[in-house]
Design a protein around this motif. Structure first.
Motif, PDB file in Angstrom:
ATOM      1  N   SER A 623       0.820  -1.206   0.000  1.00  0.00           N
ATOM      2  CA  SER A 623       0.000   0.000   0.000  1.00  0.00           C
ATOM      3  C   SER A 623       0.856   1.258   0.000  1.00  0.00           C
ATOM      4  O   SER A 623       0.400   2.325  -0.420  1.00  0.00           O
ATOM      5  CB  SER A 623      -0.932   0.005   1.219  1.00  0.00           C
ATOM      6  N   ALA A 624       2.096   1.153   0.469  1.00  0.00           N
ATOM      7  CA  ALA A 624       3.012   2.294   0.488  1.00  0.00           C
ATOM      8  C   ALA A 624       4.439   1.789   0.575  1.00  0.00           C
ATOM      9  O   ALA A 624       4.697   0.661   1.021  1.00  0.00           O
ATOM     10  CB  ALA A 624       2.705   3.220   1.663  1.00  0.00           C
ATOM     11  N   ILE A 625       5.381   2.643   0.156  1.00  0.00           N
ATOM     12  CA  ILE A 625       6.804   2.354   0.304  1.00  0.00           C
ATOM     13  C   ILE A 625       7.289   3.049   1.572  1.00  0.00           C
ATOM     14  O   ILE A 625       7.084   4.250   1.744  1.00  0.00           O
ATOM     15  CB  ILE A 625       7.609   2.839  -0.915  1.00  0.00           C
ATOM     16  N   LEU A 626       7.938   2.283   2.457  1.00  0.00           N
ATOM     17  CA  LEU A 626       8.436   2.821   3.717  1.00  0.00           C
ATOM     18  C   LEU A 626       9.909   3.171   3.543  1.00  0.00           C
ATOM     19  O   LEU A 626      10.717   2.302   3.186  1.00  0.00           O
ATOM     20  CB  LEU A 626       8.271   1.803   4.847  1.00  0.00           C
ATOM     21  N   VAL A 627      10.259   4.430   3.791  1.00  0.00           N
ATOM     22  CA  VAL A 627      11.639   4.890   3.600  1.00  0.00           C
ATOM     23  C   VAL A 627      12.098   5.649   4.829  1.00  0.00           C
ATOM     24  O   VAL A 627      11.482   6.651   5.219  1.00  0.00           O
ATOM     25  CB  VAL A 627      11.777   5.777   2.351  1.00  0.00           C
ATOM     26  N   GLY A 628      13.176   5.189   5.461  1.00  0.00           N
ATOM     27  CA  GLY A 628      13.751   5.863   6.604  1.00  0.00           C
ATOM     28  C   GLY A 628      14.441   7.152   6.211  1.00  0.00           C
ATOM     29  O   GLY A 628      14.827   7.349   5.060  1.00  0.00           O
ATOM     30  N   SER A 629      14.619   8.044   7.208  1.00  0.00           N
ATOM     31  CA  SER A 629      15.076   9.388   6.879  1.00  0.00           C
ATOM     32  C   SER A 629      16.476   9.714   7.387  1.00  0.00           C
ATOM     33  O   SER A 629      16.809  10.874   7.567  1.00  0.00           O
ATOM     34  CB  SER A 629      14.083  10.430   7.400  1.00  0.00           C
ATOM     35  N   ALA A 630      17.315   8.713   7.658  1.00  0.00           N
ATOM     36  CA  ALA A 630      18.714   9.020   7.937  1.00  0.00           C
ATOM     37  C   ALA A 630      19.295   9.704   6.708  1.00  0.00           C
ATOM     38  O   ALA A 630      18.979   9.326   5.566  1.00  0.00           O
ATOM     39  CB  ALA A 630      19.490   7.746   8.253  1.00  0.00           C
ATOM     40  N   PRO A 631      20.141  10.736   6.884  1.00  0.00           N
ATOM     41  CA  PRO A 631      20.650  11.482   5.719  1.00  0.00           C
ATOM     42  C   PRO A 631      21.288  10.608   4.651  1.00  0.00           C
ATOM     43  O   PRO A 631      21.122  10.872   3.456  1.00  0.00           O
ATOM     44  CB  PRO A 631      21.683  12.431   6.354  1.00  0.00           C
ATOM     45  N   ASP A 632      21.978   9.553   5.065  1.00  0.00           N
ATOM     46  CA  ASP A 632      22.627   8.690   4.086  1.00  0.00           C
ATOM     47  C   ASP A 632      21.690   7.621   3.536  1.00  0.00           C
ATOM     48  O   ASP A 632      22.114   6.764   2.753  1.00  0.00           O
ATOM     49  CB  ASP A 632      23.872   8.033   4.679  1.00  0.00           C
ATOM     50  N   ASN A 633      20.405   7.654   3.955  1.00  0.00           N
ATOM     51  CA  ASN A 633      19.457   6.651   3.466  1.00  0.00           C
ATOM     52  C   ASN A 633      18.616   7.153   2.299  1.00  0.00           C
ATOM     53  O   ASN A 633      18.032   6.356   1.562  1.00  0.00           O
ATOM     54  CB  ASN A 633      18.515   6.211   4.599  1.00  0.00           C
ATOM     55  N   LEU A 634      18.538   8.478   2.107  1.00  0.00           N
ATOM     56  CA  LEU A 634      17.614   9.041   1.127  1.00  0.00           C
ATOM     57  C   LEU A 634      17.925   8.577  -0.293  1.00  0.00           C
ATOM     58  O   LEU A 634      17.011   8.372  -1.100  1.00  0.00           O
ATOM     59  CB  LEU A 634      17.645  10.572   1.186  1.00  0.00           C
ATOM     60  N   ASP A 635      19.205   8.436  -0.604  1.00  0.00           N
ATOM     61  CA  ASP A 635      19.578   8.011  -1.952  1.00  0.00           C
ATOM     62  C   ASP A 635      19.917   6.521  -2.031  1.00  0.00           C
ATOM     63  O   ASP A 635      20.228   6.019  -3.117  1.00  0.00           O
ATOM     64  CB  ASP A 635      20.771   8.839  -2.437  1.00  0.00           C
ATOM     65  N   ARG A 636      19.865   5.853  -0.899  1.00  0.00           N
ATOM     66  CA  ARG A 636      20.143   4.406  -0.906  1.00  0.00           C
ATOM     67  C   ARG A 636      18.964   3.630  -1.461  1.00  0.00           C
ATOM     68  O   ARG A 636      19.123   2.530  -1.987  1.00  0.00           O
ATOM     69  CB  ARG A 636      20.454   3.916   0.513  1.00  0.00           C
ATOM     70  N   TYR A 637      17.749   4.199  -1.317  1.00  0.00           N
ATOM     71  CA  TYR A 637      16.560   3.471  -1.760  1.00  0.00           C
ATOM     72  C   TYR A 637      16.083   3.948  -3.127  1.00  0.00           C
ATOM     73  O   TYR A 637      15.901   5.149  -3.355  1.00  0.00           O
ATOM     74  CB  TYR A 637      15.394   3.631  -0.776  1.00  0.00           C
ATOM     75  N   THR A 638      15.871   3.027  -4.026  1.00  0.00           N
ATOM     76  CA  THR A 638      15.171   3.279  -5.291  1.00  0.00           C
ATOM     77  C   THR A 638      14.128   2.187  -5.453  1.00  0.00           C
ATOM     78  O   THR A 638      14.364   1.022  -5.114  1.00  0.00           O
ATOM     79  CB  THR A 638      16.108   3.276  -6.499  1.00  0.00           C
ATOM     80  N   SER A 639      12.984   2.568  -5.969  1.00  0.00           N
ATOM     81  CA  SER A 639      11.878   1.623  -6.080  1.00  0.00           C
ATOM     82  C   SER A 639      12.112   0.648  -7.221  1.00  0.00           C
ATOM     83  O   SER A 639      12.962   0.861  -8.089  1.00  0.00           O
ATOM     84  CB  SER A 639      10.568   2.383  -6.317  1.00  0.00           C
ATOM     85  N   THR A 640      11.342  -0.427  -7.203  1.00  0.00           N
ATOM     86  CA  THR A 640      11.290  -1.297  -8.370  1.00  0.00           C
ATOM     87  C   THR A 640      10.559  -0.532  -9.481  1.00  0.00           C
ATOM     88  O   THR A 640       9.875   0.458  -9.217  1.00  0.00           O
ATOM     89  CB  THR A 640      10.520  -2.588  -8.038  1.00  0.00           C
ATOM     90  N   PRO A 641      10.708  -0.940 -10.750  1.00  0.00           N
ATOM     91  CA  PRO A 641      10.022  -0.212 -11.831  1.00  0.00           C
ATOM     92  C   PRO A 641       8.518  -0.125 -11.593  1.00  0.00           C
ATOM     93  O   PRO A 641       7.854  -1.118 -11.271  1.00  0.00           O
ATOM     94  CB  PRO A 641      10.349  -1.058 -13.063  1.00  0.00           C
ATOM     95  N   LEU A 642       7.975   1.074 -11.716  1.00  0.00           N
ATOM     96  CA  LEU A 642       6.553   1.330 -11.515  1.00  0.00           C
ATOM     97  C   LEU A 642       5.900   1.640 -12.857  1.00  0.00           C
ATOM     98  O   LEU A 642       6.458   2.385 -13.678  1.00  0.00           O
ATOM     99  CB  LEU A 642       6.357   2.503 -10.553  1.00  0.00           C
TER     100      LEU A 642
END
Length: 917
Positions: A623-642
């Motif tokens: 239902s949603a993508i959960l992404v933590g907000s540590a400064p070094d985490n913002l660019d660590r996550y990329t979604s699967t193709p949508l």
């Protein structure tokens, strides 16, 4: 075989150790009744030599010491007595005075120093071995719910979450649970999974529970409360104990199912210097079935026709996958699977093994070295954003501790393995996709509906070939999906995170005379390792550190030391955040001729660091993508193709797109504003620690009412929260900016329209859950009242009431959910007698609470008011060294829910046999 070897070894070593020069025999009696006291401890002062009285209150102690020396005779609920031994082969008779009330019991946790409950500067609740024996609940952990101000929320039969003073969830990261000084929370989840890695009921010495903030002494996460479980020492409590408990659970959905609970404890002091113990606990049963199939689409939470176009059942999974087919068809959801089809056999299981080696170099308690190894595994069900089947979950701890009269130094490591655990929602989603893709299913549905005009016919056509639960084809797909950790195709919950922790404390009481000073500190390292299935650790483990230092001063004033001042200060620093100071100041005054009127007041600040998930999660929960907000985490996550809509493909230039975690924080709409029809850019600053300022007043005392003595304990608190950590729902458009500066003209000569609004119109967006802090003012307050006395010649009766409330202006932050999740009113009553007649006792507990709103990422809904009755009778057979107990929980049979979405809690009946405990 192992048990036999240990038993023979204990006897052999014990035979050597017990050859002594002096033999002391005697009897221990109750000073008031004259009855003998079985199980009293007899110990040589400052040494590890001792024994216990038998069921007739008699003992024999052989020691190598020559008189004179001192014996310490003690028993739970009685005042310790010292007896001077002046000659060999002496026979003594000792009488012990019963503590006037439970307020005379000694606690350590409130100030990290021994003091009577009566004199504690803060509110404290307590259980000991006597309380556990008398509890009417199926286990001592369940019995915590009968304590004043304590909530126990049931996620499943083997996973219960303890909480105090509001803001409760099953993922209760605001409440800390320590077992022999070790934080037994899951390193990846940051909360304790019930008593999975706790202790065997046979090994529990005391349970002390502090409601409210305790960060000044115990650091981060001791925010809403902290619970201490301490085990029995093999020097003081020796021998082999065994208990067997068998019973049944009854539930309308699950029927009647057996429950087995077996515990064994072996402990022996081989000499004055060396002792060892081992405990094993095994429980097996059947979970409470979750069968709430009401429709939750668009927040309706009401019965609905599952064959219609748009349905999302609460305990039905896979039907969250939906799309708007437009025109007359409208929004359509795929057909889901019931939870019962996805939880295998609903087996509940818990296995706990604890071994400990104790070494005293000087043969007394001046210095002790302890090596402790704990192992827990089992099956349970955890409800977070989804429902997780935790199977073969493994949690272990190894501790090395050196402690003396005035200090301790300890270090431990916690390791976990998620085993064969899986997410039931993604299991359903990806089983559906294995036999037919979403695109094919929705295409067939739309085509059939356009021909027939019937949603039922369209669903039947699209479901052609659907895997049916119970068939070999379904089982094969289920096994493949639950073994696959990629949530795009599978559902396995994969994790091998570790936690390293060290503590040190020193008390200067033998160095500084005018006051008691303590100093201490702690260090912790998290090593996140989910292989990218939970955290953004695809390229290796993520490590980060936290540390803290503290000091405390305690000083007594006035005549007879009636006034006690306690002042504490702690500083903590986490790798990703600024440091925090946590002060605490409390005053306790003992009034009355016998110091039986005790008043207390305290002020303290507490804080909570963002959890591992608040900082480093990167999980598509459907239902949603959960992404933590540590400064070094913002660019660590990329979604699967949508997938991009046909209309949007001309803008993006591709049929798919990917989104980053940074976009969720820097280019997103507030979900509530989109629902309201007035899209606004979200405001979600990066998460930082939350803080609480807590004020408390209380009174404990004895009231003489004729021949009765009433114990009264009353307290009130007020909490102010700053930077309360919250999760917010935002929508990230596939194209355009949320400031609406990027536009395109619509139609020949048309006005420019923001791209981001076109994305919303085309359904080209993805929901994210981000972690931040609310700017709203949040306050909570409450009060509790406890009364205990004896009536009708020795019957125990207790009554307690708890009031809890919070203030929050929703208009100041529409996207924030406070999640107080606590009833405003709770009443608990206890009635019983340990000696109704010879060797026979009973106890009855009743609990009532009013309805309240439960808010969580799983569902927001009202939890109904409930009344629950538990009861037990017990009979002791001295010649067998045995106690039999027959009891039941929720005897009224009215099933209830701890929270929306969990299984309804039915009744449980049990019969237990305990030997030599």
């Amino acid at each position: 075989m192992i048990k036999k070897i240990l038993f023979v070894a204990f006897i052999a070593f014990g035979s050597l150790a017990m050859v002594g020069q002096t033999t002391i025999t005697g009897t221990v009696k109750d000073a008031k009744t004259g009855e003998t006291l079985p199980g009293a401890n007899i110990k040589v002062a400052n040494k590890a030599v001792g024994t216990t009285t038998d069921f007739d209150g008699n003992f024999e102690l052989k020691v190598t010491d020559n008189p004179p020396f001192t014996l310490e005779i003690s028993m739970l609920g009685f005042q310790m007595k010292e007896v001077e031994i002046t000659k060999r082969n002496e026979k003594i008779e000792v009488t012990l005075e019963e503590n006037e009330t439970s307020l005379d019991e000694i606690v350590v946790s409130a100030s990290r120093t021994p003091e009577r409950v009566m004199e504690s500067p803060v509110t404290i609740e307590r259980m000991d071995a006597r309380s556990i024996k008398n509890t009417s609940s199926p286990s001592f952990y369940d019995g915590l719910e009968n304590l004043k101000g304590v909530d126990v929320n049931t996620s499943s039969l083997t996973f219960k979450s303890v909480n105090t003073r509001g803001f409760a969830t099953f993922a209760n990261t605001r409440f800390m649970q320590l077992v022999d000084g070790m934080d037994n929370s899951s390193p990846a989840l940051n909360f304790a999974i019930g008593n999975l890695l706790g202790m065997s009921e046979l090994d529990v010495n005391t349970v002390e529970l502090l409601p409210g903030a305790s960060s000044a002494l115990y650091g981060a996460n001791a925010f809403n409360g902290i619970m201490f479980m301490t085990s029995r020492s093999p020097f003081n409590d020796q021998g082999i104990s065994f208990s067997y408990k068998q019973g049944v659970t009854t539930q309308e959905a699950a029927g009647t199912n057996n429950v087995y609970d077996v515990n064994i404890r072996m402990a022996y002091a081989f000499s004055e210097k060396f002792a060892a113990k081992a405990t094993l606990a095994y429980l097996q049963g059947t979970e409470w079935f979750a069968t709430d199939h009401r429709n939750t689409r668009n927040g309706e939470y009401a019965p609905g026709d599952r064959s219609l176009n748009d349905f999302d059942g609460l305990n039905i999974y896979g039907d969250e996958v939906a799309t708007n087919l437009g025109g007359a068809v409208g929004r359509v959801s795929r057909t889901g699977y019931e939870e019962q089809d996805l939880m295998l056999d609903y087996e509940a299981k818990s296995v706990k093994l604890n071994t400990a080696l104790h070494y005293r170099p000087f043969g007394d308690d001046r210095l002790e070295v302890i090596f402790n190894s704990k192992f827990g595994t089992g099956n349970t069900i955890y409800q977070g954003a989804n429902r997780y089947n935790i199977r073969d979950f493994y949690l272990a701890q190894q501790k090395l501790e050196v402690r003396g009269k005035n200090f301790f130094v300890r270090g431990y490591v916690t390791t976990e393995d998620a085993g064969n655990s899986y997410d039931s929602r993604f299991a359903a989603i990806n089983i559906n996709r294995r036999w037919k893709s979403d695109q094919d299913w929705f295409t067939q549905y739309a085509g059939t509906y356009l021909v027939t005009g019937s949603h039922q016919a369209a669903r039947a056509a699209a479901d052609t070939g659907r895997l049916i639960p119970g068939t070999p084809e379904f089982k094969a797909a289920f096994n493949e999906v639950t073994a696959d950790p990629n949530l795009a195709t599978g559902s396995r919950f994969q994790d091998e995170t570790k936690l390293y922790h060290g503590d040190v404390n020193y008390n200067f009481q033998d160095v500084i005379e005018w006051a008691e000073f303590q100093v201490g500190g702690s260090y912790r390292r998290y090593s996140l390792n989910s292989n990218g299935s939970i955290f953004t650790d695809n390229d290796g483990s993520i490590d980060y550190d936290e540390y803290g230092v503290y000091t405390q001063m305690q000083k007594k004033f006035l005549e007879d030391d009636r006034l006690k001042l306690t002042a504490s200060l702690r500083y903590d620093k986490a790798q990703n955040f600024d440091g925090n100071f946590s002060p605490r100041v409390s005053l306790a005054y003992a009034g009355g001729e016998n110091k039986n009127d005790n008043f207390r007041a305290s002020f303290q600040k507490g804080f909570r660091n963002p959890t591992t998930q608040d900082q480093y999660i990167g999980l598509d929960a459907g239902s949603a993508i959960l992404v933590g907000s540590a400064p070094d985490n913002l660019d660590r996550y990329t979604s699967t193709p949508l997938n991009v809509s046909t209309a949007g493909q001309g803008i993006v230039g591709s049929s798919t797109t990917t989104l980053s975690g940074r976009l969720a924080y820097e280019n997103s709409f507030a979900a509530s504003s989109v629902i309201a029809g007035a899209p606004e850019a979200s405001s979600a600053p990066l998460v930082k620690p939350e803080e609480v300022t807590a004020f408390e007043l209380g009174y404990r005392g004895l009231i003489n009412a004729g021949d009765s003595r009433i114990t009264l304990d009353v307290s009130a608190y007020y909490n102010q929260y700053n930077d309360f950590i919250s999760a917010k729902n935002v929508l990230v458009p596939f194209y355009g900016d949320v400031e609406l500066t990027e536009t395109v003209p619509v139609g020949p000569g048309g006005s420019p329209v923001p791209l981001a609004l076109i994305a919303l119109q085309n359904g080209d967006y993805k929901a994210f859950q981000v972690y931040t802090n609310t700017t709203a003012d949040i306050n909570s307050y409450g009060a509790s009242l406890g009364l205990n006395t004896k009536i009708f010649n020795g019957f125990d009766i207790g009554l307690n009431y708890t009031y809890a409330k919070f203030d929050f202006d929703q208009a100041s932050d529409p996207d924030f959910e406070a999640g107080f999740n606590t009833p405003e009113h709770k009443v608990k009553i206890q009635f019983g007698k340990t000696d109704l007649f010879e060797n026979f006792g009973f106890n009855i507990n009743a609990r009532w609470q009013d309805e309240f709103l439960w808010e969580s990422t799983f569902l927001d809904a009202t939890v109904d008011a409930r009344t629950v009755f538990d009861a037990q009778i017990n009979y002791t057979v001295p010649s067998w060294k045995s106690t039999f107990k027959l009891g039941g929980a929720n005897l009224g049979g009215q099933e209830y829910f701890s929270a929306p979405g969990v299984g309804a809690v039915g009744s449980q009946y049990y019969l237990s046999w305990s030997i030599n405990n």
